[in-house]
Scaffold this motif. Structure first.
Motif, PDB file in Angstrom:
ATOM      1  N   PRO A   1     -10.194  -2.189  -3.297  1.00 32.09           N
ATOM      2  CA  PRO A   1      -9.116  -1.625  -2.456  1.00 32.09           C
ATOM      3  C   PRO A   1      -9.290  -2.063  -0.999  1.00 32.09           C
ATOM      4  O   PRO A   1     -10.301  -1.743  -0.372  1.00 32.09           O
ATOM      5  CB  PRO A   1      -9.303  -0.113  -2.602  1.00 32.09           C
ATOM      6  CG  PRO A   1     -10.717   0.074  -3.024  1.00 32.09           C
ATOM      7  CD  PRO A   1     -11.147  -1.168  -3.749  1.00 32.09           C
TER       8      PRO A   1
ATOM      9  N   ALA B   1      -7.991   5.632  -1.154  1.00 34.19           N
ATOM     10  CA  ALA B   1      -7.979   4.591  -2.193  1.00 34.19           C
ATOM     11  C   ALA B   1      -7.504   5.134  -3.534  1.00 34.19           C
ATOM     12  O   ALA B   1      -8.148   4.949  -4.561  1.00 34.19           O
ATOM     13  CB  ALA B   1      -9.368   3.963  -2.317  1.00 34.19           C
ATOM     14  N   ALA B   2      -6.377   5.813  -3.529  1.00 35.37           N
ATOM     15  CA  ALA B   2      -5.916   6.487  -4.739  1.00 35.37           C
ATOM     16  C   ALA B   2      -4.861   5.712  -5.517  1.00 35.37           C
ATOM     17  O   ALA B   2      -4.795   5.811  -6.736  1.00 35.37           O
ATOM     18  CB  ALA B   2      -5.369   7.862  -4.369  1.00 35.37           C
ATOM     19  N   CYS B   3      -4.005   4.960  -4.816  1.00 34.47           N
ATOM     20  CA  CYS B   3      -2.848   4.388  -5.521  1.00 34.47           C
ATOM     21  C   CYS B   3      -3.150   3.046  -6.177  1.00 34.47           C
ATOM     22  O   CYS B   3      -2.417   2.610  -7.050  1.00 34.47           O
ATOM     23  CB  CYS B   3      -1.669   4.264  -4.566  1.00 34.47           C
ATOM     24  SG  CYS B   3      -1.880   2.966  -3.332  1.00 34.47           S
ATOM     25  N   ARG B   4      -4.210   2.377  -5.755  1.00 35.06           N
ATOM     26  CA  ARG B   4      -4.668   1.079  -6.279  1.00 35.06           C
ATOM     27  C   ARG B   4      -3.641  -0.041  -6.079  1.00 35.06           C
ATOM     28  O   ARG B   4      -3.661  -1.037  -6.787  1.00 35.06           O
ATOM     29  CB  ARG B   4      -5.045   1.165  -7.774  1.00 35.06           C
ATOM     30  CG  ARG B   4      -5.851   2.361  -8.174  1.00 35.06           C
ATOM     31  CD  ARG B   4      -7.049   2.604  -7.317  1.00 35.06           C
ATOM     32  NE  ARG B   4      -8.208   1.756  -7.589  1.00 35.06           N
ATOM     33  CZ  ARG B   4      -9.337   1.805  -6.884  1.00 35.06           C
ATOM     34  NH1 ARG B   4      -9.447   2.639  -5.864  1.00 35.06           N
ATOM     35  NH2 ARG B   4     -10.334   1.011  -7.176  1.00 35.06           N
ATOM     36  N   LEU B   5      -2.765   0.126  -5.131  1.00 35.69           N
ATOM     37  CA  LEU B   5      -1.756  -0.912  -4.909  1.00 35.69           C
ATOM     38  C   LEU B   5      -2.277  -2.035  -4.010  1.00 35.69           C
ATOM     39  O   LEU B   5      -1.782  -3.153  -4.056  1.00 35.69           O
ATOM     40  CB  LEU B   5      -0.492  -0.270  -4.289  1.00 35.69           C
ATOM     41  CG  LEU B   5       0.707  -1.168  -4.014  1.00 35.69           C
ATOM     42  CD1 LEU B   5       1.140  -1.916  -5.274  1.00 35.69           C
ATOM     43  CD2 LEU B   5       1.887  -0.363  -3.487  1.00 35.69           C
TER      44      LEU B   5
ATOM     45  N   HIS C   1       0.855  -1.201   0.000  1.00 37.00           N
ATOM     46  CA  HIS C   1       0.000   0.000   0.000  1.00 37.00           C
ATOM     47  C   HIS C   1       0.882   1.239   0.000  1.00 37.00           C
ATOM     48  O   HIS C   1       1.965   1.233   0.581  1.00 37.00           O
ATOM     49  CB  HIS C   1      -0.908   0.011   1.233  1.00 37.00           C
ATOM     50  CG  HIS C   1      -0.155  -0.103   2.519  1.00 37.00           C
ATOM     51  ND1 HIS C   1       0.225  -1.306   3.066  1.00 37.00           N
ATOM     52  CD2 HIS C   1       0.328   0.842   3.349  1.00 37.00           C
ATOM     53  CE1 HIS C   1       0.898  -1.094   4.184  1.00 37.00           C
ATOM     54  NE2 HIS C   1       0.986   0.204   4.379  1.00 37.00           N
ATOM     55  N   PHE C   2       0.419   2.283  -0.626  1.00 41.75           N
ATOM     56  CA  PHE C   2       1.100   3.579  -0.567  1.00 41.75           C
ATOM     57  C   PHE C   2       0.213   4.627   0.095  1.00 41.75           C
ATOM     58  O   PHE C   2       0.602   5.278   1.042  1.00 41.75           O
ATOM     59  CB  PHE C   2       1.473   4.082  -1.978  1.00 41.75           C
ATOM     60  CG  PHE C   2       2.667   3.400  -2.575  1.00 41.75           C
ATOM     61  CD1 PHE C   2       3.763   3.052  -1.805  1.00 41.75           C
ATOM     62  CD2 PHE C   2       2.704   3.121  -3.939  1.00 41.75           C
ATOM     63  CE1 PHE C   2       4.870   2.429  -2.360  1.00 41.75           C
ATOM     64  CE2 PHE C   2       3.802   2.500  -4.501  1.00 41.75           C
ATOM     65  CZ  PHE C   2       4.882   2.153  -3.711  1.00 41.75           C
ATOM     66  N   CYS C   3      -1.004   4.792  -0.421  1.00 44.38           N
ATOM     67  CA  CYS C   3      -1.805   5.920   0.075  1.00 44.38           C
ATOM     68  C   CYS C   3      -2.428   5.633   1.437  1.00 44.38           C
ATOM     69  O   CYS C   3      -2.740   6.552   2.181  1.00 44.38           O
ATOM     70  CB  CYS C   3      -2.861   6.335  -0.940  1.00 44.38           C
ATOM     71  SG  CYS C   3      -4.119   5.104  -1.255  1.00 44.38           S
TER      72      CYS C   3
HETATM   73  S1  FES Z   1      -3.300   1.808  -0.324  1.00 46.68           S
HETATM   74 FE1  FES Z   1      -3.663   3.072  -2.016  1.00 46.68          FE
HETATM   75  S2  FES Z   1      -5.535   2.320  -2.797  1.00 46.68           S
HETATM   76 FE2  FES Z   1      -5.254   1.216  -0.990  1.00 46.68          FE
END
Ligand code: FES
Ligand code: SF4
Ligand code: SF4
Ligand code: SF4
Length: 654
Positions: free
Chosen positions: A62, A45-49, A34-36
């Motif tokens: 997410p 829920a922006a980075c979609r990681l 996760h990043f965001c």
């Molecule tokens: S951690 Fe970035 S979308 Fe979930």
């Protein structure tokens, strides 16, 4: 809160309703990249990681923004999920400078960690020749923070922590889409509280602290939890250093009362330890000049000065630990010396004790959100206790507590203030139920304090929080230290000054002055005898914060030069005088506990999960560093050494 049962990769877990999938997975020890997402911040829920499969839901979801439901089945390790992690990381790596060998964040960078764990192990996107990555200039945002836009993964954690937690909004996103960039609100240098939280939550090396930059790799730094000594909040700091040097101060959300909040003083004030004006040897006045002497000679001189004095007074700093104040007060008591401090805290708490028969604050920092109204009584919160300002904002947001101000308004809380509150018997009588009064012990007027205490004693839903200016000024009242009268001190043979003080010159009525101090200053220059004193981080001890919470801080770095902790200084002086004194940390703390139990009690329920102040495990004697003591226990190092010895035989260079 009711519990729900979920299954994640065939493992079942029960978690409170409303828990995020990523948190439930974490509890099972599963790593979802996760990043965001950050535990302190609102999910975006922006980075979609962090995508995962959830049975009954379309596509991938997410995990950072999906709440668990009873019976939910989640999969974090299917081919689809792992491919999606890999693709997102691949996209990020397309433009990321692969500077890991010379990046300050290496070893703690989330992009590095997640790429290592989830791939891709070869970047698949095509880079046109000559365009390998972004090529933005690194910006020095301030003397303590720098920003490298090339390393930004656009998670917006920095913007959110600055806005949601710090209430500062110094960082913004400029533009949209491919041109999305983090920038300062002014577009130029950073103007903010310099709390360093943005650097702390940044998952990569995009925002970094300037102090300590390129001093050591992350894995080479030791970790020590210590209590901050710069105000009465009592924040836990994670000190990172090596061989007695401090590289930086970090935060840990799970340790301490400050929930990872640290102010600029706590985060960046650590360099006082190595300041060039540190005293390293005892000084004794001889022929009008202060000259360096041995400890033996200094202690003998102290004994002579004390025994030759008929009148003695002591001036103690509220930055000394409980143990040190106790020993200093014991020394003064043995010479019938009067006890003074520069803080009014002891007097205010004594006043409360006389009026209510109780000692200190009625509530803790984590109970602010249980009040409907909070009245800030003439208190410049951000100057006195910056993390309390953050706690107040959090309480106002969480429970809707209304903030009022009586007297001087807090500048940084201005936009949160619902109105003015004039303190008198009528307004107090009609004050809403569940009101907390936050008072500055150095500024509160006696009339106002009396009225508030009366209200607190008659209304069980009203509380008072005494905000102390120094890390241990709350303990001054227990040992009988009262504020030094502002009028001239009457003629006195000897004054003993202990710890960091604001006093800049020796009062004319004082014939002789002994001081324990860490730095050279005017007061030290006017003394007859000076003991070099260790600073917090260099010594162990207990500190009682504004809430009345006793916290133990251990030694993290060796003492400067030949300095000693004040506890050791005053024990040694008492021994020189032939006075009985406890001398081990356990003996000292036991005696303090027996004689001053109020220092270890609070007026509100203490959560069972809270640790009691630890008994010191170390002796108060000057610490020694045992460099490499355990290295011979490492099998890998032994093998490496053998390999080196072996390769020497075949090497043309040896
Ligand atoms: S951690 Fe970035 S979308 Fe979930
Ligand atoms: S240092 Fe603190 S106040 Fe300044 S930009 Fe970063 S988070 Fe905001
Ligand atoms: S600077 Fe760091 S925290 Fe801010 S958006 Fe970029 S990667 Fe995220
Ligand atoms: S609020 Fe006080 S205790 Fe906390 S970091 Fe700042 S100075 Fe230190």
């Amino acid at each position: 809160m009711s519990l729900v049962r979920v299954k994640i990769d065939d493992e079942e877990i029960e978690v409170p309703e409303g828990t995020l999938v990523i948190t439930a997975a974490e509890k099972l020890g599963k790593s979802i990249p996760h990043f965001c997402y950050h535990e302190r911040l609102t999910p975006v829920a922006a980075c979609r990681l962090c995508l995962v499969e959830i049975e009954g839901m379309p596509g991938l979801q997410p995990s950072c923004a999906t709440k668990v439901k009873d019976g939910m089945i989640v999969r974090t390790n299917t081919k689809n999920v792992l491919d999606s992690h890999k693709s997102v990381l691949d996209l990020v790596l397309e433009t990321h400078p692969l500077d890991c060998p010379k990046c300050e964040a290496t070893g703690r960078c989330k992009l590095e960690d997640f790429t290592y764990e989830f791939g891709p192990h070869r970047v698949s996107y095509y880079r046109p020749p000559g365009i390998s990555a972004y090529d933005y200039e690194e910006l020095s945002w301030s003397p303590v923070l720098k920003f490298d836009p090339n390393k930004c993964v656009e998670c917006s954690r920095c913007i959110r922590v600055c806005d949601e937690v710090q209430d500062c909004r110094a960082l913004v996103a400029s533009s949209r889409g491919h041109n999305w960039r983090i920038t300062t609100f002014t577009g130029g240098p950073l103007h903010c509280d310099f709390c360093g939280a943005c650097a702390s939550v940044c998952p990569t090396g995009a925002i970094e602290q300037q102090p300590g930059k390129f001093w050591k790799k992350d894995w080479e730094l030791e970790k020590h939890f210590v209590i901050c000594s710069h105000c009465g909040h009592g924040c836990t700091l994670l000190l990172r250093g090596w061989e007695g040097r401090i590289a930086r101060i970090e935060d840990d959300f799970k340790v301490g009362i400050n929930r990872a909040n640290i102010c600029s003083r706590g985060r960046f004030g650590f360099d006082i330890i190595s300041h060039s004006s540190r005293l390293s040897k005892p000084l004794l006045r001889s022929d009008g000049k202060l000259v360096e002497v041995t400890w033996e000679k200094a202690l003998f001189a102290a004994m002579e000065m004390i025994t030759a004095s008929h009148s003695v007074i002591g001036l103690a700093s509220g930055m000394l630990s409980v143990e040190e104040l106790f020993l200093f007060s014991k020394l003064l008591a043995s010479r019938n010396g009067k006890k003074f401090s520069e803080s009014r805290d002891g007097d205010v708490i004594e006043f409360e004790k006389k009026r209510l028969g109780r000692y200190g604050s009625t509530h803790g920092f984590d109970q602010l959100d249980s009040f409907e109204s909070i009245v800030l009584v003439d208190i410049p919160v951000e100057e006195l206790d910056e993390v309390l300002r953050i706690d107040l904002i959090s309480a106002a947001k969480k429970s809707g507590a209304k903030l009022f101000t009586a007297g001087r308004a807090s500048f940084r809380l201005k936009k949160r203030i619902a109105g003015l509150f004039k303190i008198n018997s009528q307004t107090l009588a009609s004050a809403p139920a569940k009101t907390l009064f936050v008072v500055d012990t150095e500024r509160i007027e006696e009339k106002e304090l009396s009225a508030i205490l009366e209200k607190v004693s008659s209304d069980p839903f009203t509380g008072i929080l005494f905000v102390a200016a120094q890390s241990n000024s709350r303990a001054l009242s227990s040992f009988g230290f009262r504020v030094l009268p502002s009028d001239e001190i009457s003629e006195v043979d000897l004054m003993i000054a202990a710890g960091p003080l604001q006093m800049t010159e020796r009062p004319t009525s004082v014939k002789r002055l002994i001081a324990s101090a860490s730095f050279r200053n005017e007061l030290v220059e006017s003394a007859d005898l000076v003991f070099p004193a260790a600073l917090p981080f260099e010594k162990s001890g207990t500190y009682v914060n504004s809430e009345g919470r006793a916290q133990y801080s251990d030694i993290a770095v060796p003492m400067a030069g030949e300095s000693w902790p004040d506890a050791v200084i005053w024990i040694s002086v008492m021994k020189e005088l032939g006075e009985a004194t406890p001398s081990t940390p356990r003996e000292i703390l036991d005696e303090v506990r027996n004689n001053h139990p109020e220092l270890f009690e609070r007026n509100y329920p203490v959560k069972s999960s809270e640790a009691e102040p630890k008994l010191p495990s170390t002796r108060l004697a000057p610490p020694k560093r045992h460099r490499g003591l355990l290295l011979d226990k490492s099998e890998w190092l032994r093998k490496l050494q053998e390999h080196l010895d072996f390769s020497k035989e075949f090497s043309p260079w040896f």
